[in-house]
Design an enzyme around this catalytic site. Structure first.
Site, PDB file in Angstrom:
ATOM      1  N   HIS A  19       0.833  -1.215   0.000  1.00 18.89           N
ATOM      2  CA  HIS A  19       0.000   0.000   0.000  1.00 18.89           C
ATOM      3  C   HIS A  19       0.867   1.266   0.000  1.00 18.89           C
ATOM      4  O   HIS A  19       0.810   2.075  -0.922  1.00 18.89           O
ATOM      5  CB  HIS A  19      -0.883   0.041   1.252  1.00 18.89           C
ATOM      6  CG  HIS A  19      -1.803  -1.105   1.437  1.00 18.89           C
ATOM      7  ND1 HIS A  19      -2.830  -1.387   0.567  1.00 18.89           N
ATOM      8  CD2 HIS A  19      -1.884  -2.044   2.420  1.00 18.89           C
ATOM      9  CE1 HIS A  19      -3.510  -2.434   1.018  1.00 18.89           C
ATOM     10  NE2 HIS A  19      -2.947  -2.862   2.128  1.00 18.89           N
TER      11      HIS A  19
HETATM   12  C1  BDR Z   1      -3.105   1.446   5.053  1.00 19.91           C
HETATM   13  O1  BDR Z   1      -3.442   1.133   6.404  1.00 19.91           O
HETATM   14  C2  BDR Z   1      -2.292   0.805   7.138  1.00 19.91           C
HETATM   15  O2  BDR Z   1      -2.502  -0.322   7.916  1.00 19.91           O
HETATM   16  C3  BDR Z   1      -1.182   0.630   6.133  1.00 19.91           C
HETATM   17  O3  BDR Z   1       0.045   1.041   6.673  1.00 19.91           O
HETATM   18  C4  BDR Z   1      -1.598   1.503   4.982  1.00 19.91           C
HETATM   19  O4  BDR Z   1      -1.161   2.828   5.149  1.00 19.91           O
HETATM   20  C5  BDR Z   1      -3.743   0.419   4.148  1.00 19.91           C
HETATM   21  O5  BDR Z   1      -5.128   0.428   4.304  1.00 19.91           O
END
Ligand code: BDR
Ligand code: CA
Length: 313
Positions: free
Chosen positions: A238
């Site tokens: 992500h």
């Molecule tokens: C996002 O949520 C967090 O848990 C991760 O680091 C990322 O930024 C993904 O939904």
């Protein structure tokens, strides 16, 4: 490109920070830390641990908001482990002192840079919204915000409607999206296309090279979570994809859309609602370039080449 990184490390945040530091296009002027995956104190220690690994303790780390603007803090230990990094990193070499005014640091830092600054936001948007609210003229001084967050045409990952970063502070996200700063939004629609394979993580975990071993061990930890919850062998990149999109926009396909954040719904709080039809009222002109897809394979090569100097791994 001069960048500030606002982050809640976090396993994928850690990999994103390593990617930013390994990218010659980026000059990382500072890291501001926000509540999110774990409480802000733990996230701050994690940012320092990542800088120790990268040998880059010259980068300023500034801690910030411990809670969302109006809601209770919400964390994601189930994904990132109780300390946010799967319990896999040694404590930082030296944890203190670090400043505690992330929003003020963001504002100050924009004045210090000789070139325009891009803010890469990898966590809930509380620090960024606070800086915008507290600093007249800040929105004109920021070149762009590249934010990982949202789920536009797909389900959320924390509720059926919402992605974690937006859900964790919907009011802040709404402020940022309405601020007038050019926003590139990198939602789950794109990031779930960028999967780091579980078997590659397992191989890297055995490496003698510190960065390879660290990413491999973090990746193996979080791959176990993905297997259990999503039936995926590997994990989504992500936050690293947001860094990639800031460097090379062709890694994602964007569409200019007006995006609103649901702040009132009982079941839908934190949902990102996009207008694909460019309806004039009440939506208006697009406020974000939204990454609706990504070239996952090319991004994996981009990431591995920069972090490990080789691909495939
Ligand atoms: C996002 O949520 C967090 O848990 C991760 O680091 C990322 O930024 C993904 O939904
Ligand atoms: Ca994050």
């Amino acid at each position: 490109m001069r960048v500030l990184i606002d982050t809640d490390p976090g396993i994928d945040d850690a990999i994103a920070i390593l990617l930013a530091l390994a990218s010659p296009e980026l000059d990382v002027a500072g890291i501001t830390v926000v509540h999110g995956n774990v409480p802000v104190e733990a996230c701050t220690l994690n940012a320092l641990k990542v800088l120790d690994l990268a040998g880059r303790r010259d980068v300023p780390v500034v801690t910030g908001a411990a809670a969302p603007l109006v809601r209770q803090a919400r964390h994601a230990e189930a994904v990132h482990g109780p300390d946010g990094l799967g319990g896999l990193f040694p404590p930082p070499d030296d944890a203190h002192p670090f400043a505690a005014d992330a929003a003020a640091f963001i504002a100050r830092s924009l004045d210090e840079g000789e070139e325009p600054t891009t803010l890469i936001a990898l966590g809930p948007l509380t620090n960024v919204a606070t800086a915008i609210l507290a600093t007249p003229g800040l929105t004109e001084r920021l070149e762009r915000i590249v934010a990982m967050g949202g789920a536009i045409r797909r389900e959320g990952n924390v509720t059926p409607a919402a992605e974690f970063n937006i859900y964790a502070d919907p009011e802040a996200a709404a402020i940022v999206l309405r601020s007038g700063v050019p926003v590139t939004l990198v939602p789950l629609d794109a990031t779930m296309r960028a999967i780091f394979p579980g078997e590659a993580a397992a191989r890297l975990a055995e490496s003698e090279v510190p960065v390879e071993r660290a990413v491999g061990r973090l990746g193996s930890f979080v791959s176990g979570v993905y297997r259990k919850y999503y039936g995926i062998d590997g994990f989504a990149l992500h936050d690293p994809l947001a860094v990639g999109a800031a460097i090379d926009g062709s890694l994602v396909s964007t569409e200019d859309l007006w995006v609103s954040v649901e702040t009132g719904g009982e079941l839908t709080a934190g949902a990102t609602v996009a207008d694909f039809w460019h309806i004039p009222e009440p939506w208006g002109e697009p406020n974000a370039a939204v990454a609706l897809d990504a070239d996952g394979e090319r991004f994996l090569e981009f990431l591995c080449t920069r972090l490990f100097g080789r691909y495939p791994v």
